[in-house]
Every structure is written in C-alpha cells, then in structure tokens.
Write an enzyme that holds these catalytic residues in place. Sequence first.
Site, PDB file in Angstrom:
ATOM      1  N   ASP A 199       0.725  -1.072  -0.014  1.00  0.00           N
ATOM      2  CA  ASP A 199       0.184  -0.023  -0.204  1.00  0.00           C
ATOM      3  C   ASP A 199       0.920   1.288  -0.094  1.00  0.00           C
ATOM      4  OD1 ASP A 199      -1.975   1.872   0.546  1.00  0.00           O
ATOM      5  OD2 ASP A 199      -3.366   0.274   1.746  1.00  0.00           O
ATOM      6  N   HIS A 222     -11.292   3.388   5.204  1.00  0.00           N
ATOM      7  CA  HIS A 222     -10.287   2.728   4.521  1.00  0.00           C
ATOM      8  C   HIS A 222      -8.972   3.434   4.825  1.00  0.00           C
ATOM      9  CE1 HIS A 222      -9.486   5.630   0.938  1.00  0.00           C
ATOM     10  NE2 HIS A 222      -9.753   6.162   1.942  1.00  0.00           N
TER      11      HIS A 222
END
Length: 323
Positions: free
Chosen positions: A124, A141
């Site tokens: 990520d 998120h």
Amino acid sequence: MSAKSKSVGVIGAPFSKGQPRGGVEKGPSALRKAGLLEKLQEQECDVKDYGDLSFADVPNDIPFGIVKNPRTVGKATEELASVVAEVQKSGRVSVVMGGDHSLAIGTISGHARVHPDLGVIWVDAHADINTPATTTTGNLHGQPVSFLLKELTGKIPEVPGFSWATPCLTAKDIVYIGLRDVDPGEHCILKTLGIKYFSMTEVDRLGIGKVMEDALAHLLGRKKRPIHLSFDVDGLDPSITPATGTPVVGGLSHREGIYITEEIYKTGLLSGLDIMEVNPVLGKTPEEVTRTVNTAVAVTLACFGVAREGNHDPKKDYLSPPK
C-alpha cells in the site's frame, strides 16, 4: 506449492463506504469481466465462486466523531469476515475482490478465526493504521489496521458497528511494503510499536529482492505460518494503476509488484488475498481502466504460480508431440 493454495474461494466485495469516492464498488465486476476466475482455472486452480456479497446501507448512520459510515462499514466487514472464515474452513485460499480497503477488517478477522497464527503482508502507499482518534478524514479505509492490532486495544473507542471485531494481530505479525504517504499519527504508531515496514525509501535502497527476503524472514523466521496478502493497487505507481481513489506518485513498479507476489507464491504459504481499491470510474480513459484492472489480474495470477519465466506442465511430454 501446497494443494490448498491451488484451491481458491473467490468473494466479490462491492463496497465503497469506507471512503468518499463512488465507483470502487464496481471493482469486483471489472475483475470478473477481465476473466480473473477463468484465468485462475487455466492455472489449474480449483476455483469456487462465492459470488458478490450484497451490502446494505445502515439507515441513520450518523458519524462517530468524524468517523463516517461506522455502522455500514462495521456491518459489511462483519458479513465479509463470516464468508472468509467459511472459505478458510473449507481449506481454500480466500481471494477477496474489493471494494475499498476498510474491508480488510473483515478479511483478516475472518481469516484469523481459522488461522490465528497468520502473518500479514500489506502492500500500500498508505499505512491505513489511523485510529478513530488520529484520523483527519474520518474515512475508515484509512483505519483498518488499527482495529486489528492488539497493541492498540486501549486506543480504539467503541465505534458503533464494530462490537463484533476483536483484534487478532500483534505488531510483529504485519509487514508493510510500498509506503509513501503516511500521516504523523500513523508514523508515531509504526515507530512506537516497532512495526516492520519497507517504505519506498527502503525499496529504493535495498531493492525489491532484499525487501522480500527480509519481509518473509520477519514473518516466517521462527516458524512457517499462513500468509495473508492485503494488496491495495495504489501501492503501485499511478502510471500502472491510475484508476484508484488515492493515487500517490513514486510507487512500486509493475515488476516490483509482480516480484512481491511471485515470492509469496514460492513460499507455498499464501492463505488469503485481498485485491483492493480498483475503481473503474476513476480512469480518465478506458485504457487507464483496462491498465489498472489488467495489472490487478496479473498480480493475482502471480500469487498462484504464473511466472514471468514461463510455465509448463511437468506431466506433458513437449518434446515428443503426438503423431
């Protein structure tokens, strides 16, 4: 690779309420249309399709502080956790097509119910470890890891919708790769808890080969255990995966992304996979959408043995073709 890792349960998770941008709920259908399941079958995976889950909005889902849609996200992740646990109990690798990355609260919780000793590799641009107290956006998120970590138990208030969630990871059970947009509160958590991470600085300095060697040694050095790969496509550079909600320049190359997944495949320990944050609505052109989706498919296939050097069936005699 173990027989288990060729036996796959695919779950579509068309969900977007962990963040504000519409379209990420269309990720699963885009991956299906690109032939992901058929390509897994061509790779001799035994694929069971659990379909796309249906997530209902919770009415009157008022914010908790600034945390948005807490009950809706809590309910969706709870439902997803149950299905992932079902897949895991059947001995299949769970492959969850997102959807936004808040869903990882569900995928990892469900996985850990069956394999409590799992280790997580989180690819990520972002650490996604804000707490409801440190978040500046309120988007869930950006918070899933904080709900999963035992060390943060006292730092997470009782968010409506999450009474079901029990932290299932310790700080030493997760490794990050690709970080380059980390909030101050998140950086404090990473440093205070001693969480292993390879930001793009480490990727540049060490090279992806050494990064993966060190990451796997960290998770598997003491004993072999199931691996959960939570892969946000924004970990890759936006030139490769432009159709995503929070792109950050300077990310992993296509080659580095594939290398990460090739190395995880070689361990034979992949037990759960999330492919998150593909948003077909955010491609500026159809080609940008196709590029993003095809990259997500390639990353997934490399997790199940598609190799850049090529593949062949060891049972087939290629040198003596039938007459």
